[in-house]
Design a protein around this motif. Sequence first.
Motif, PDB file in Angstrom:
ATOM      1  N   GLY A   7       0.816  -1.204   0.000  1.00  0.00           N
ATOM      2  CA  GLY A   7       0.000   0.000   0.000  1.00  0.00           C
ATOM      3  C   GLY A   7       0.847   1.249   0.000  1.00  0.00           C
ATOM      4  N   LYS A  49      -2.583   3.034   3.133  1.00  0.00           N
ATOM      5  CA  LYS A  49      -3.822   2.814   2.389  1.00  0.00           C
ATOM      6  C   LYS A  49      -3.605   1.643   1.435  1.00  0.00           C
ATOM      7  CE  LYS A  49      -4.998   5.532  -1.003  1.00  0.00           C
ATOM      8  NZ  LYS A  49      -5.505   6.654  -1.809  1.00  0.00           N
ATOM      9  N   GLU A  64      -5.353  -0.852  -1.386  1.00  0.00           N
ATOM     10  CA  GLU A  64      -6.471  -0.930  -2.320  1.00  0.00           C
ATOM     11  C   GLU A  64      -6.600  -2.358  -2.832  1.00  0.00           C
ATOM     12  OE1 GLU A  64      -6.739   0.380  -6.799  1.00  0.00           O
ATOM     13  OE2 GLU A  64      -7.006   2.118  -5.503  1.00  0.00           O
ATOM     14  N   ARG A  65      -7.830  -2.834  -2.874  1.00  0.00           N
ATOM     15  CA  ARG A  65      -8.070  -4.149  -3.474  1.00  0.00           C
ATOM     16  C   ARG A  65      -9.085  -3.989  -4.597  1.00  0.00           C
ATOM     17  NH1 ARG A  65     -12.515  -7.338  -1.604  1.00  0.00           N
ATOM     18  NH2 ARG A  65     -13.867  -6.131  -0.235  1.00  0.00           N
ATOM     19  N   ARG A  66      -8.918  -4.781  -5.629  1.00  0.00           N
ATOM     20  CA  ARG A  66      -9.820  -4.734  -6.778  1.00  0.00           C
ATOM     21  C   ARG A  66     -10.470  -6.098  -6.939  1.00  0.00           C
ATOM     22  NH1 ARG A  66      -7.974  -0.963 -11.364  1.00  0.00           N
ATOM     23  NH2 ARG A  66      -6.720   0.566 -10.253  1.00  0.00           N
ATOM     24  N   ARG A  93     -13.174  -0.951  -6.884  1.00  0.00           N
ATOM     25  CA  ARG A  93     -12.020  -0.671  -6.024  1.00  0.00           C
ATOM     26  C   ARG A  93     -12.494  -0.385  -4.622  1.00  0.00           C
ATOM     27  NH1 ARG A  93      -8.434   3.912  -8.705  1.00  0.00           N
ATOM     28  NH2 ARG A  93     -10.148   5.077  -7.791  1.00  0.00           N
ATOM     29  N   ARG A  94     -11.845  -1.020  -3.645  1.00  0.00           N
ATOM     30  CA  ARG A  94     -12.132  -0.763  -2.241  1.00  0.00           C
ATOM     31  C   ARG A  94     -10.805  -0.469  -1.543  1.00  0.00           C
ATOM     32  NH1 ARG A  94     -16.661   0.107  -3.407  1.00  0.00           N
ATOM     33  NH2 ARG A  94     -18.450  -1.221  -3.030  1.00  0.00           N
ATOM     34  N   THR A  95     -10.800   0.535  -0.674  1.00  0.00           N
ATOM     35  CA  THR A  95      -9.577   0.875   0.048  1.00  0.00           C
ATOM     36  C   THR A  95      -9.805   0.710   1.547  1.00  0.00           C
ATOM     37  OG1 THR A  95     -10.157   3.215   0.182  1.00  0.00           O
ATOM     38  CG2 THR A  95      -8.808   2.525  -1.692  1.00  0.00           C
ATOM     39  N   LYS A  96      -8.707   0.424   2.242  1.00  0.00           N
ATOM     40  CA  LYS A  96      -8.761   0.277   3.681  1.00  0.00           C
ATOM     41  C   LYS A  96      -7.471   0.842   4.256  1.00  0.00           C
ATOM     42  CE  LYS A  96      -9.863  -3.093   7.226  1.00  0.00           C
ATOM     43  NZ  LYS A  96     -10.234  -4.471   7.524  1.00  0.00           N
ATOM     44  N   HIS A  97      -7.568   1.450   5.429  1.00  0.00           N
ATOM     45  CA  HIS A  97      -6.399   2.030   6.084  1.00  0.00           C
ATOM     46  C   HIS A  97      -5.919   1.103   7.193  1.00  0.00           C
ATOM     47  CE1 HIS A  97      -7.794   6.380   4.939  1.00  0.00           C
ATOM     48  NE2 HIS A  97      -7.540   5.617   3.890  1.00  0.00           N
ATOM     49  N   THR A 108       5.558   3.672  -1.312  1.00  0.00           N
ATOM     50  CA  THR A 108       4.872   2.395  -1.428  1.00  0.00           C
ATOM     51  C   THR A 108       5.606   1.402  -0.538  1.00  0.00           C
ATOM     52  OG1 THR A 108       4.245   2.898  -3.693  1.00  0.00           O
ATOM     53  CG2 THR A 108       4.108   0.604  -3.019  1.00  0.00           C
TER      54      THR A 108
END
Length: 80
Positions: free
Chosen positions: A8, A22, A24-26, A37-41, A56
């Motif tokens: 991330g 952060k 991101e998964r697709r 697309r969904r993001t998570k912290h 990165t």
Amino acid sequence: MPKRILQGVVISDKQNKTVVVKVERRFTHPLFQKTVRRTKHYHAHDENGAVKVGDTVMIEETAPISKLKRWRVVENAPNA
């Protein structure tokens, strides 16, 4: 159980020895067949404070370090 490793981007390095990453998964929507697309912290432990905002990084799952930290920074990933 194997440790999960995620990649991330660092979005915050204001805390001492902690960075917010952060991830991101697709995936394809099951009904509409559209890429979503969904993001998570994630709060990750950075012992040396080596990473900065925009880097990165690879983070690895670990035993709980604090209330929010369950991950640690493994290495800087090559920017893709």
